[in-house]
Write a protein that holds these residues in place. Structure first.
Motif, mmCIF file in Angstrom:
data_model
loop_
_atom_site.group_PDB
_atom_site.id
_atom_site.type_symbol
_atom_site.label_atom_id
_atom_site.label_comp_id
_atom_site.label_asym_id
_atom_site.label_seq_id
_atom_site.Cartn_x
_atom_site.Cartn_y
_atom_site.Cartn_z
ATOM 1 N N ALA A 86 0.830 -1.207 0.000
ATOM 2 C CA ALA A 86 0.000 0.000 0.000
ATOM 3 C C ALA A 86 0.866 1.260 0.000
ATOM 4 O O ALA A 86 0.449 2.308 -0.511
ATOM 5 N N ALA A 87 2.073 1.148 0.560
ATOM 6 C CA ALA A 87 2.968 2.310 0.622
ATOM 7 C C ALA A 87 3.715 2.535 -0.685
ATOM 8 O O ALA A 87 4.239 3.617 -0.928
ATOM 9 N N VAL A 88 3.782 1.492 -1.527
ATOM 10 C CA VAL A 88 4.472 1.602 -2.822
ATOM 11 C C VAL A 88 3.523 1.082 -3.904
ATOM 12 O O VAL A 88 3.596 -0.099 -4.285
ATOM 13 N N PRO A 89 2.614 1.911 -4.391
ATOM 14 C CA PRO A 89 1.659 1.461 -5.413
ATOM 15 C C PRO A 89 2.383 0.899 -6.636
ATOM 16 O O PRO A 89 3.360 1.468 -7.122
ATOM 17 N N GLY A 90 1.892 -0.244 -7.116
ATOM 18 C CA GLY A 90 2.494 -0.872 -8.284
ATOM 19 C C GLY A 90 3.659 -1.779 -7.963
ATOM 20 O O GLY A 90 4.213 -2.418 -8.867
ATOM 21 N N GLY A 91 4.035 -1.861 -6.697
ATOM 22 C CA GLY A 91 5.157 -2.711 -6.316
ATOM 23 C C GLY A 91 4.755 -4.172 -6.216
ATOM 24 O O GLY A 91 3.575 -4.497 -6.040
ATOM 25 N N THR A 92 5.716 -5.057 -6.349
ATOM 26 C CA THR A 92 5.498 -6.490 -6.176
ATOM 27 C C THR A 92 6.523 -7.027 -5.189
ATOM 28 O O THR A 92 7.653 -6.515 -5.105
ATOM 29 N N LEU A 93 6.138 -8.068 -4.456
ATOM 30 C CA LEU A 93 7.007 -8.606 -3.421
ATOM 31 C C LEU A 93 8.266 -9.236 -4.021
ATOM 32 O O LEU A 93 8.177 -10.114 -4.876
ATOM 33 N N ALA A 94 9.427 -8.781 -3.551
ATOM 34 C CA ALA A 94 10.705 -9.376 -3.945
ATOM 35 C C ALA A 94 11.255 -10.253 -2.821
ATOM 36 O O ALA A 94 11.777 -11.339 -3.066
ATOM 37 N N SER A 95 11.147 -9.767 -1.584
ATOM 38 C CA SER A 95 11.556 -10.586 -0.433
ATOM 39 C C SER A 95 10.997 -9.989 0.848
ATOM 40 O O SER A 95 10.636 -8.808 0.890
ATOM 41 N N TYR A 96 10.943 -10.826 1.869
ATOM 42 C CA TYR A 96 10.410 -10.416 3.167
ATOM 43 C C TYR A 96 11.423 -10.809 4.237
ATOM 44 O O TYR A 96 11.828 -11.980 4.314
ATOM 45 N N ARG A 97 11.858 -9.828 5.045
ATOM 46 C CA ARG A 97 12.788 -10.121 6.135
ATOM 47 C C ARG A 97 12.017 -10.148 7.440
ATOM 48 O O ARG A 97 11.393 -9.157 7.824
ATOM 49 N N THR A 98 12.059 -11.283 8.124
ATOM 50 C CA THR A 98 11.341 -11.411 9.383
ATOM 51 C C THR A 98 12.006 -10.560 10.460
ATOM 52 O O THR A 98 13.206 -10.282 10.381
ATOM 53 N N PRO A 99 11.260 -10.122 11.467
ATOM 54 C CA PRO A 99 11.876 -9.353 12.563
ATOM 55 C C PRO A 99 12.976 -10.172 13.247
ATOM 56 O O PRO A 99 12.806 -11.363 13.523
ATOM 57 N N ALA A 100 14.102 -9.523 13.508
ATOM 58 C CA ALA A 100 15.241 -10.217 14.122
ATOM 59 C C ALA A 100 15.071 -10.382 15.628
ATOM 60 O O ALA A 100 15.866 -11.064 16.267
ATOM 61 N N GLY A 101 14.054 -9.757 16.185
ATOM 62 C CA GLY A 101 13.781 -9.864 17.618
ATOM 63 C C GLY A 101 12.411 -9.293 17.915
ATOM 64 O O GLY A 101 11.749 -8.720 17.035
ATOM 65 N N LYS A 102 11.976 -9.429 19.144
ATOM 66 C CA LYS A 102 10.659 -8.919 19.526
ATOM 67 C C LYS A 102 10.545 -7.414 19.343
ATOM 68 O O LYS A 102 9.450 -6.884 19.122
ATOM 69 N N ASP A 103 11.664 -6.710 19.447
ATOM 70 C CA ASP A 103 11.646 -5.254 19.332
ATOM 71 C C ASP A 103 12.157 -4.769 17.980
ATOM 72 O O ASP A 103 12.567 -3.617 17.842
ATOM 73 N N ARG A 104 12.147 -5.645 16.985
ATOM 74 C CA ARG A 104 12.676 -5.260 15.672
ATOM 75 C C ARG A 104 11.570 -5.191 14.639
ATOM 76 O O ARG A 104 10.553 -5.899 14.733
ATOM 77 N N SER A 105 11.775 -4.351 13.635
ATOM 78 C CA SER A 105 10.803 -4.198 12.554
ATOM 79 C C SER A 105 10.958 -5.318 11.525
ATOM 80 O O SER A 105 11.974 -6.011 11.485
ATOM 81 N N ALA A 106 9.922 -5.477 10.712
ATOM 82 C CA ALA A 106 10.010 -6.349 9.536
ATOM 83 C C ALA A 106 10.401 -5.463 8.356
ATOM 84 O O ALA A 106 10.096 -4.272 8.337
ATOM 85 N N ARG A 107 11.096 -6.066 7.393
ATOM 86 C CA ARG A 107 11.492 -5.288 6.211
ATOM 87 C C ARG A 107 11.001 -6.006 4.962
ATOM 88 O O ARG A 107 11.270 -7.191 4.776
ATOM 89 N N VAL A 108 10.287 -5.269 4.135
ATOM 90 C CA VAL A 108 9.755 -5.824 2.894
ATOM 91 C C VAL A 108 10.486 -5.165 1.729
ATOM 92 O O VAL A 108 10.574 -3.933 1.652
ATOM 93 N N THR A 109 11.022 -5.990 0.831
ATOM 94 C CA THR A 109 11.670 -5.475 -0.378
ATOM 95 C C THR A 109 10.705 -5.650 -1.538
ATOM 96 O O THR A 109 10.219 -6.760 -1.798
ATOM 97 N N LEU A 110 10.402 -4.550 -2.203
ATOM 98 C CA LEU A 110 9.454 -4.556 -3.312
ATOM 99 C C LEU A 110 10.152 -4.192 -4.611
ATOM 100 O O LEU A 110 11.023 -3.318 -4.635
ATOM 101 N N ALA A 111 9.760 -4.876 -5.678
ATOM 102 C CA ALA A 111 10.221 -4.511 -7.014
ATOM 103 C C ALA A 111 9.230 -3.512 -7.596
ATOM 104 O O ALA A 111 8.014 -3.725 -7.536
ATOM 105 N N SER A 112 9.743 -2.409 -8.123
ATOM 106 C CA SER A 112 8.864 -1.383 -8.693
ATOM 107 C C SER A 112 9.520 -0.797 -9.932
ATOM 108 O O SER A 112 10.675 -1.110 -10.254
ATOM 109 N N ASP A 113 8.788 0.054 -10.623
ATOM 110 C CA ASP A 113 9.333 0.699 -11.822
ATOM 111 C C ASP A 113 10.546 1.564 -11.482
ATOM 112 O O ASP A 113 11.413 1.793 -12.329
ATOM 113 N N ALA A 114 10.600 2.059 -10.249
ATOM 114 C CA ALA A 114 11.712 2.918 -9.824
ATOM 115 C C ALA A 114 12.885 2.101 -9.277
ATOM 116 O O ALA A 114 13.851 2.664 -8.777
ATOM 117 N N GLY A 115 12.788 0.771 -9.356
ATOM 118 C CA GLY A 115 13.827 -0.081 -8.790
ATOM 119 C C GLY A 115 13.353 -0.716 -7.501
ATOM 120 O O GLY A 115 12.178 -0.585 -7.114
#
Length: 462
Positions: A86-115
Motif C-alpha cells: 500500500a505504501a508503494v503502489p504498483g510494487g510487487t514482493l521481492a523478499s520479506y525479512r522477518t523481525p530479528a527480535g521482539k523489538d525489531r521491525s520487519a522489512r519488505v523489499t518490493l520490485a517497482s518501476d523505480a527499482g
C-alpha cells in the motif's frame, strides 16, 4: 700483493652494487604500485572501517525504522506485506525479512518501476516506519562505495587490481624494510614530522607490524572480486570444495542461482542453483500454493534464526527461499521450500560446507569484523587506520623527496638480468592474479616503451 689484497674487496663490492641496483629496481615498482593504489587504498580503508559497524549504525542513526515497541501479537507476514504494498503502489514482493527480535521491525523489499524499494513495517500495528530505494540505504551505499559498485559493475575490476597491488606493496615493502645493516627505523620512528625520515619510518614500521593483516585483508577481499573471486568459487565448486552440490542431486534445478532470488547471499552459496517446485503431471490434481504465511511457519519450524530473508516463487515452478548469513557462522543457513507441498527441497547449513568452504567463509567473516565481536571490529578498524597512515605517510614522504616540477620516480636499473628476474616474478604473479598481472604488464610497457624514449615524459617521471 696488491692484486691479492684487492681481490676480496672487488668480490665484495660486486654483490653489494648488484644488491643496491636490485633494491632500486624493487623500490621503483613499489613506487609505481603505490602511485596507482594509494587513492583507492584510502577509500577502501574509510568505507571498510564504516561498514564494520553497520549493525551499530542501524541501532543508532536509523533506530527509528529498525526498532519498535514490543506489542502483544504480531501481524501475519502477508498482512505486513500488504501494508508495504500500500505504501508503494504498483510494487510487487521481492523478499520479506522477518523481525530479528521482539523489538525489531520487519522489512519488505518490493520490485517497482523505480527499482527495488525497502519498506520497514512495525510488525505489531502495521505502521510503515520508512520507505526508501534499496540502493540508497546507508550501509548499502557504504558497501557499494567500498566495492566501487556505486559507480557501475565495471569499476569492480579496479578493486581487484588494487587488492593485487596491495599484496605487491606488502611483499616489496618487506624487502625494502629488511634491516640489512641498519639499526634505525626498523621497529622505531626517528625524527620529527618536519623530517622526511619520520614519515619513512611511520610508513615502514607500521607496515611491517600490520603486514600479515594487510595481506589477509587483500586476499579475503579478492574473494569478492568479479573475476578472480568468481573463478576461485567456480573452481572450488567443480572440485567438490565449494557449496555441497550433493544436496541438489535429488531435486530438479532451475536456471536461477541464489543471488537471482535473494538480495544477498554468502560467498559460498551465491552461485548455488535454485531448485524447482514439483508441478503436477497431466491428469493429477494440482495442490494449492502454501502461501507466504505457511512458508514462514515452515522456515521457523526448521529452526531458522529470526531475521532471515524469504523470497517468494518467481513463477509456477519457483520455490520459497529462506536464508540468513549472521555474524555467528553456526547459524548460516539456506532453505528452498516447494511452493505446493511445503517440502524442504534443499536445506544447507554451515555444518554442511566442506572444510575449504568453511575456511573461506571464516576468512570473510573476519574481514567483515564479525567473528570475535568487538575485538574483531577493532582489529580490522586498526588495520584500516594503519592503511590510511601508511598511505598518507607515503604521499608526504614522496612530496618531500621529489624534485621540483617532477614526479621523482626512483631510477631504473640498466642491467637486463635484474629486469628479467622482476619480469619473471611479475609473470608468476600475473598467473595467480590475472587482472593485476595485466596491469603490471601495461606498466612495464609504459615504462620501457613510452617513458624511456619520450624525453618530456622521461624528465617528468625522473
Amino acid at each position: 700483493m696488491s692484486v691479492i689484497s684487492d681481490a676480496p674487496a672487488l668480490a665484495a663490492a660486486e654483490p653489494s652494487a648488484l644488491a643496491q641496483r636490485l633494491y632500486r629496481a624493487i623500490w621503483r615498482w613499489h613506487f609505481f604500485a603505490g602511485l596507482l593504489a594509494v587513492p583507492f587504498m584510502i577509500s577502501l580503508a574509510i568505507t571498510g572501517g564504516l561498514y564494520l559497524f553497520n549493525d551499530e549504525i542501524d541501532a543508532s542513526l536509523f533506530r527509528y525504522r529498525n526498532y519498535v515497541a514490543v506489542g502483544t501479537a504480531e501481524l501475519l507476514p502477508s498482512a505486513i506485506v500488504e501494508k508495504a504494498l500500500a505504501a508503494v503502489p504498483g510494487g510487487t514482493l521481492a523478499s520479506y525479512r522477518t523481525p530479528a527480535g521482539k523489538d525489531r521491525s520487519a522489512r519488505v523489499t518490493l520490485a517497482s518501476d523505480a527499482g527495488r524499494m525497502l519498506v520497514f513495517v512495525d510488525p505489531y500495528d502495521g505502521a510503515v516506519l520508512d520507505t526508501l530505494p534499496a540502493n540508497q540505504e546507508f550501509n548499502q551505499v557504504v558497501e557499494d562505495l567500498h566495492s566501487l559498485d556505486y559507480f557501475g559493475t565495471s569499476w569492480e575490476r579496479i578493486i581487484e587490481v588494487v587488492a593485487g597491488f596491495a599484496i605487491v606493496l606488502v611483499l616489496t615493502g618487506l624487502y625494502l624494510w629488511w634491516p640489512r645493516n641498519a639499526t634505525g627505523g626498523v621497529v622505531s620512528v626517528r625524527g620529527t614530522p618536519a623530517r622526511r625520515v619520520f614519515w619513512r619510518d611511520v610508513h615502514a614500521v607500521t607496515g611491517v607490524f600490520a603486514s600479515v593483516l594487510i595481506l589477509f585483508m587483500a586476499f579475503s577481499g579478492l574473494l569478492w572480486s568479479g573475476f578472480w573471486g568468481a573463478k576461485v568459487n567456480a573452481t572450488l565448486t567443480a572440485n567438490g570444495m565449494g557449496y555441497p552440490v550433493e544436496l541438489w542431486d535429488r531435486v530438479p534445478h532451475s536456471m536461477l542461482i541464489t543471488t537471482d532470488v535473494l538480495p544477498k547471499a554468502s560467498w559460498l552459496m551465491e552461485n548455488a542453483p535454485v531448485p524447482q517446485s514439483t508441478v503436477p503431471a497431466d491428469g493429477q490434481k494440482a495442490l494449492p500454493p502454501i502461501g507466504l504465511d505457511n512458508a514462514v511457519k515452515i522456515a521457523n519450524a526448521a529452526g531458522m534464526l529470526p531475521g532471515y530473508e524469504l523470497s517468494p516463487p518467481s513463477d509456477q515452478t519457483g520455490v520459497y527461499t529462506a536464508a540468513i548469513y549472521p555474524a555467528d557462522l553456526e547459524y548460516e543457513r539456506t532453505i528452498h521450500i516447494d511452493q505446493y507441498s511445503g517440502e524442504r527441497l534443499v536445506d544447507t547449513a554451515f555444518a554442511d560446507y566442506p572444510a575449504t568452504g568453511k575456511a573461506i567463509e571464516w576468512c570473510i567473516n573476519v574481514h567483515k569484523g564479525q567473528e570475535w565481536g568487538l575485538f574483531n571490529q577493532l582489529l580490522m578498524l586498526s588495520t584500516s587506520f594503519i592503511v590510511i597512515a601508511m598511505s598518507v605517510s607515503a604521499v608526504v614522504m614522496w612530496w618531500k623527496r621529489r624534485p621540483k616540477g617532477r614526479i621523482g620516480v626512483p631510477p631504473a636499473p640498466r642491467e637486463k638480468r635484474i629486469y628479467l628476474g622482476l619480469w619473471a616474478i611479475a609473470a608468476v604473479f600475473g598467473v595467480l592474479f590475472p587482472l593485476t598481472g595485466i596491469t603490471i604488464l601495461a606498466m612495464i610497457l609504459l615504462d620501457q616503451l613510452v617513458i624511456r624514449f619520450v624525453p618530456p615524459l622521461r624528465r617528468i617521471f625522473s
